[in-house]
Design an enzyme around this catalytic site. Structure first.
Site, PDB file in Angstrom:
ATOM      1  N   LEU A   1       0.923  -1.163  -0.111  1.00 44.54           N
ATOM      2  CA  LEU A   1       0.055  -0.152  -0.219  1.00 44.54           C
ATOM      3  C   LEU A   1       0.902   1.398  -0.117  1.00 44.54           C
ATOM      4  O   LEU A   1       2.146   1.423   0.499  1.00 44.54           O
ATOM      5  CB  LEU A   1      -0.766   0.034   1.304  1.00 44.54           C
ATOM      6  CG  LEU A   1      -2.093  -0.691   1.222  1.00 44.54           C
ATOM      7  CD1 LEU A   1      -2.760  -0.812   2.691  1.00 44.54           C
ATOM      8  CD2 LEU A   1      -3.227  -0.076   0.246  1.00 44.54           C
ATOM      9  N   ASP A   2       0.338   2.164  -0.696  1.00 44.56           N
ATOM     10  CA  ASP A   2       1.103   3.654  -0.643  1.00 44.56           C
ATOM     11  C   ASP A   2       1.388   4.088   0.971  1.00 44.56           C
ATOM     12  O   ASP A   2       0.607   3.536   1.769  1.00 44.56           O
ATOM     13  CB  ASP A   2       0.253   4.662  -1.346  1.00 44.56           C
ATOM     14  CG  ASP A   2       0.431   4.554  -2.803  1.00 44.56           C
ATOM     15  OD1 ASP A   2       1.447   3.762  -3.493  1.00 44.56           O
ATOM     16  OD2 ASP A   2      -0.254   5.237  -3.509  1.00 44.56           O
ATOM     17  N   SER A   3       2.334   4.901   0.944  1.00 42.18           N
ATOM     18  CA  SER A   3       2.533   5.432   2.383  1.00 42.18           C
ATOM     19  C   SER A   3       1.299   6.227   2.678  1.00 42.18           C
ATOM     20  O   SER A   3       1.049   6.059   4.060  1.00 42.18           O
ATOM     21  CB  SER A   3       3.772   6.362   2.339  1.00 42.18           C
ATOM     22  OG  SER A   3       5.135   5.826   1.902  1.00 42.18           O
TER      23      SER A   3
ATOM     24  N   GLU B   1      -1.438  -0.403  -4.995  1.00 41.56           N
ATOM     25  CA  GLU B   1      -0.949   0.963  -4.623  1.00 41.56           C
ATOM     26  C   GLU B   1       0.196   1.191  -4.074  1.00 41.56           C
ATOM     27  O   GLU B   1       0.394   1.445  -3.186  1.00 41.56           O
ATOM     28  CB  GLU B   1      -2.341   1.562  -3.720  1.00 41.56           C
ATOM     29  CG  GLU B   1      -3.547   1.637  -4.586  1.00 41.56           C
ATOM     30  CD  GLU B   1      -3.550   2.506  -5.783  1.00 41.56           C
ATOM     31  OE1 GLU B   1      -2.887   3.605  -5.798  1.00 41.56           O
ATOM     32  OE2 GLU B   1      -4.251   2.107  -6.750  1.00 41.56           O
TER      33      GLU B   1
ATOM     34  N   LYS C   1       3.876   3.033  -4.891  1.00 40.45           N
ATOM     35  CA  LYS C   1       4.720   3.796  -5.682  1.00 40.45           C
ATOM     36  C   LYS C   1       5.869   4.511  -5.179  1.00 40.45           C
ATOM     37  O   LYS C   1       6.408   5.243  -5.442  1.00 40.45           O
ATOM     38  CB  LYS C   1       3.745   4.975  -6.047  1.00 40.45           C
ATOM     39  CG  LYS C   1       3.305   6.025  -4.932  1.00 40.45           C
ATOM     40  CD  LYS C   1       2.773   7.432  -5.413  1.00 40.45           C
ATOM     41  CE  LYS C   1       2.572   8.424  -4.327  1.00 40.45           C
ATOM     42  NZ  LYS C   1       1.660   7.916  -3.455  1.00 40.45           N
TER      43      LYS C   1
END
Length: 290
Positions: free
Chosen positions: A74-76, A287, A289
């Site tokens: 998962l994104d930050s 998700e 990145k």
């Protein structure tokens, strides 16, 4: 008795370590907003090793003695379910990565960013005042089922072995990956308060919610980006029922969770896995990145 008196603490630590290394299977933790998924996993690992009395100052040794991984980054800036495999459970993570996931996303109309979410730099602003709830609901039908999707530039997909996001941050020119097949099982509008709108999404592996929200904006002749993102379910693991918060990151709590979660796995429906250019990488998670 003499042995206990001289090494009682060691005996206790040994029992804890034995229980830790005997853990095997899949469970879920809650990932808060801020840290990367890798950081959350490392923090979990450090806490378990510390409870077991195992020294953690030797990174190589640490990786050898505790086999642990997660099933989809998962994104930050995102929150929610992070599925963790421990022991032999790490071999089951690929199936979790390719399986179904559910998200609740808050999108923002009229503003586009380079990362397609609120953490990026604004690249475009367009009016959105004429867009109605009906307009948005009609557009959603075009993004349900088997569709083609272009992954974000800011993602963990790789070029020549390096993450696209890392190349961009170094100022290197990066071309978008070609569109690839993804599957959306369900997509619904939960709330519409311009410029914000809330979506519930259930998707398969390799799907990017950030790309979805951006594409919805384009389809409405404006632009859009993700404001908030929560993964509410991954495979059979739900945020409400199964995700362990940090205060529950103990050997005993995880052992209990593993026992409960074992019964979930046989009933998990088999969703089709689409091949991607980077199918061997965990970067196909929804998700990621960073």
């Amino acid at each position: 008795m003499a042995g206990r008196e001289g090494g009682g603490g060691g005996a206790v630590l040994g029992e804890a370590a034995d229980r830790l290394f005997a853990l095997s299977g899949l469970f879920a933790v809650y990932k808060p907003k801020g840290p990367t998924s890798a950081s959350v996993l490392n923090r979990l690992k450090e806490r378990l090793l510390a409870e077991a009395g195992v020294q953690t100052n030797r990174n190589k040794r640490k990786k050898q003695i505790l086999k642990i991984g997660h099933g989809g980054t998962l994104d930050s800036a995102a929150t929610g379910v992070l599925v963790v495999g421990i022991g032999k459970g790490t071999k089951m993570l690929r199936a979790i990565l390719a399986g179904s996931k559910k998200y609740t996303a808050i999108g923002r109309l009229g503003k586009a960013t380079d990362t397609l979410d609120a953490t990026g730099k604004v690249t475009e602003e367009k009016p959105y005042d004429k867009i109605t709830k009906g307009d948005l609901e009609n557009v959603l039908q075009k993004f349900t089922g088997d569709i083609m999707q272009v992954p974000p530039l800011y993602s963990a997909l790789k070029k020549d072995g390096q993450r696209l996001s890392s190349l961009i941050k170094r100022g290197e020119a990066v071309e978008a990956k070609p569109a690839r097949p993804v599957r959306v099982y369900s997509l619904s509008l939960q709330r519409f308060q311009p410029p914000l709108f809330t979506l519930d999404v259930e998707c398969g592996g390799g799907f990017y919610v950030r790309s979805l929200v951006s594409d919805i904006g384009k389809e409405l002749s404006t632009c859009a980006s993700v404001q908030e993102l929560t993964r509410t379910k991954q495979g059979p693991f739900t945020l409400e029922e199964h995700a362990l918060y940090e205060d529950k990151w103990t050997i005993d709590e995880i052992a209990r969770s593993l026992e409960r979660c074992t019964s979930l796995l046989p009933g998990e429906p088999s969703h089709k896995k689409f091949k991607t250019e980077d199918s061997g990488e965990t970067a196909v998670s929804c998700e990621d990145k960073r």
